[in-house]
Write an enzyme that holds these catalytic residues in place. Sequence first.
Site, PDB file in Angstrom:
ATOM      1  N   PRO A 155      10.136  -6.911  -1.119  1.00  0.00           N
ATOM      2  CA  PRO A 155       8.933  -6.097  -1.328  1.00  0.00           C
ATOM      3  C   PRO A 155       7.705  -6.969  -1.532  1.00  0.00           C
ATOM      4  CG  PRO A 155      10.190  -6.222  -3.365  1.00  0.00           C
ATOM      5  CD  PRO A 155      10.996  -6.950  -2.323  1.00  0.00           C
ATOM      6  N   ALA A 156       6.538  -6.362  -1.401  1.00  0.00           N
ATOM      7  CA  ALA A 156       5.296  -7.091  -1.663  1.00  0.00           C
ATOM      8  C   ALA A 156       5.258  -7.552  -3.108  1.00  0.00           C
ATOM      9  CB  ALA A 156       4.103  -6.200  -1.356  1.00  0.00           C
ATOM     10  N   GLU A 157       4.672  -8.718  -3.339  1.00  0.00           N
ATOM     11  CA  GLU A 157       4.626  -9.275  -4.693  1.00  0.00           C
ATOM     12  C   GLU A 157       3.773  -8.433  -5.634  1.00  0.00           C
ATOM     13  OE1 GLU A 157       1.732 -11.510  -1.980  1.00  0.00           O
ATOM     14  OE2 GLU A 157       3.823 -10.842  -1.902  1.00  0.00           O
ATOM     15  N   GLU A 210       5.255  -3.057  12.419  1.00  0.00           N
ATOM     16  CA  GLU A 210       4.077  -2.189  12.344  1.00  0.00           C
ATOM     17  C   GLU A 210       2.990  -3.030  11.717  1.00  0.00           C
ATOM     18  OE1 GLU A 210       1.265  -0.427  10.433  1.00  0.00           O
ATOM     19  OE2 GLU A 210       2.869   0.506   9.260  1.00  0.00           O
ATOM     20  N   THR A 250      -1.326 -11.183  11.626  1.00  0.00           N
ATOM     21  CA  THR A 250      -1.179 -12.634  11.466  1.00  0.00           C
ATOM     22  C   THR A 250       0.211 -13.001  10.947  1.00  0.00           C
ATOM     23  OG1 THR A 250      -3.544 -12.898  11.033  1.00  0.00           O
ATOM     24  CG2 THR A 250      -2.092 -14.668  10.299  1.00  0.00           C
ATOM     25  N   THR A 251       0.655 -12.310   9.903  1.00  0.00           N
ATOM     26  CA  THR A 251       1.993 -12.569   9.359  1.00  0.00           C
ATOM     27  C   THR A 251       3.065 -12.146  10.354  1.00  0.00           C
ATOM     28  OG1 THR A 251       1.188 -12.266   7.105  1.00  0.00           O
ATOM     29  CG2 THR A 251       3.563 -12.110   7.446  1.00  0.00           C
ATOM     30  N   SER A 295       0.705  11.319   9.952  1.00  0.00           N
ATOM     31  CA  SER A 295       2.045  10.818   9.633  1.00  0.00           C
ATOM     32  C   SER A 295       3.000  11.946   9.291  1.00  0.00           C
ATOM     33  CB  SER A 295       1.978   9.833   8.464  1.00  0.00           C
ATOM     34  OG  SER A 295       1.188   8.715   8.800  1.00  0.00           O
ATOM     35  N   CYS A 308      -2.910   1.483   6.989  1.00  0.00           N
ATOM     36  CA  CYS A 308      -3.001   0.850   8.302  1.00  0.00           C
ATOM     37  C   CYS A 308      -3.554   1.809   9.361  1.00  0.00           C
ATOM     38  CB  CYS A 308      -1.630   0.334   8.729  1.00  0.00           C
ATOM     39  SG  CYS A 308      -0.340   1.579   8.634  1.00  0.00           S
ATOM     40  N   GLU A 336       9.061   3.761  14.149  1.00  0.00           N
ATOM     41  CA  GLU A 336       9.763   4.114  12.919  1.00  0.00           C
ATOM     42  C   GLU A 336       9.681   5.614  12.704  1.00  0.00           C
ATOM     43  OE1 GLU A 336       9.505   0.080  10.275  1.00  0.00           O
ATOM     44  OE2 GLU A 336       7.959   1.584   9.913  1.00  0.00           O
ATOM     45  N   ASN A 389       0.808  -1.228   0.000  1.00  0.00           N
ATOM     46  CA  ASN A 389       0.000   0.000   0.000  1.00  0.00           C
ATOM     47  C   ASN A 389       0.838   1.274   0.000  1.00  0.00           C
ATOM     48  OD1 ASN A 389       0.764  -0.676   2.635  1.00  0.00           O
ATOM     49  ND2 ASN A 389      -0.994   0.359   3.542  1.00  0.00           N
TER      50      ASN A 389
END
Length: 535
Positions: free
Chosen positions: A229-231, A306, A287-288, A498, A340, A515, A205
């Site tokens: 990185p994310a797929e 995070e 979960t991950t 942020s 998030c 972070e 995201n």
Amino acid sequence: MATCFWLRSCGARRLGSTFPGCRLHPRAGGLVPAPGPAPGPAQLRGYAGGLAGLSAALLRTDSFVGGRWLPAAATFPVQDPASGAALGMVADCGVSEARAAVRAAYEAFCGWRKVSAKERSSLLRKWYNLMIQNKDDLARIITAESGKPLKEAHGEILYSAFFLEWFSEEARRVYGDIIYTPAKDKRALVLKQPVGVAAVITPWNFPSAMITRKVGAALAAGCTVVVKPAEDTPFSALALAELASQAGIPPGVYNVIPCSRKNAKEVGEAICTDPLVSKISFTGSTTTGKILLHHAANSVKRVSMELGGLAPFIVFDSANVDQAVAGALASKFRNTGQTCVCSNRFLVQRGIHDAFVKAFAEAMKKNLHVGNGFEEGTTQGPLINEKAVEKVEKQVNDAVSKGATIVTGGKRHHLGKNFFEPTLLSNVTQDMLCTHEETFGPLAPVIKFDTEEEAIAIANATDVGLAGYFYSQDPAQIWRVAEQLEVGMVGVNEGLISSVECPFGGVKQSGLGREGSKYGIDEYLELKYVCYGGL
């Protein structure tokens, strides 16, 4: 070898006229013009309508390990979420490539840790400058692979670059201590030293900012990194690798190993259990995160995470309705609700409830425009995939079946399978899925409450606590609620919180560590006590 080909999404411009007499031809890690006639429309199409003229150097498709672009034995497709068209084929790294990247990072760490803070600072600053110089191309890559509206993608690139700028400055502010002990012939020193190789696993995201927020701190501290990185969004990470190389970041300091969803579990386990890795930094689902914590526990690695959120957005009777609505729009619908820290539950006090719901619905209809991220005026792009749409749809159907009312939206958008209408629900109760399951989509459920104590109890009735928001004009109430909300970050009369200068992170099962800010670099530093005797 991984090669990149260009495909057109709905309404996209073909690039044939932009590159007359040119076609894309594979080489190690990138694309170069090849001689021959210009290909026809079936062979050459445009990335989601906006990447004509993009620098081929930034469109990398191989892994980046030890300063080299390396192909993998297999490749996987990356798709444009707006149209479903394939954007390109990227190296599908496996366990062997992951371990090789860790070795490269470890070998580089032995030298990088000795580089002066001033030199590390200078290199990070060069990387920042290159991001700013290439901000338009980087933003278009984000929009192509994530669907994020181009204006928001530009904002992410600036936010991303600012982390490199910030940590380039923090690199020179890693201070130790001298402690005077009771013994006259001794002095105690406290040194701060880099932890070592960091495994960095990032989400789709914010495919650029989540990398620089971690990597900027790690490199500033003297660590080296392996980024997975994310797929869904590997192109941003690989473009950053190209710019890191151009900036002079030494080989092996920044490594990227993209992989498919099929290989993600084993690659993640490989880098998180490798004995040469000393630190894990992860942004993603709770979960991950728990799985990675288990991997870290076996060798007692340093961890910062995070994880998921379920942010409450509370509107008290004393709130300014117009300000609260503006904050709700910003907090809920940024990136089509796929952040998030998005507000997940709207708690509105009875006295102001009806006025807020009416104004919120009107503002949504007026200001939210669904479309392809490259189209001017689009504020709501596609969700990342159809599974995400199904989750929003499931929550809406569940709420309606239990008595909720659809004020606006409520169904899939006609633009395509990954689009969903911005949706506002009223008469929401706490037994509905949308009040205790993170949505990650454009759904705003409103719960009516009576007292401050009731609102705080509802807001805190969850096992996660990343961000929370509330609107009030009562100074005493502001202090009470800000202190009682069980979250890591609070927005008071503000929907966007942020900032690179401020610590980002949560409590409960929303993560570990912080972070950004001056605290972010500490996640990559170890304290060493030195007792100096015989004085």
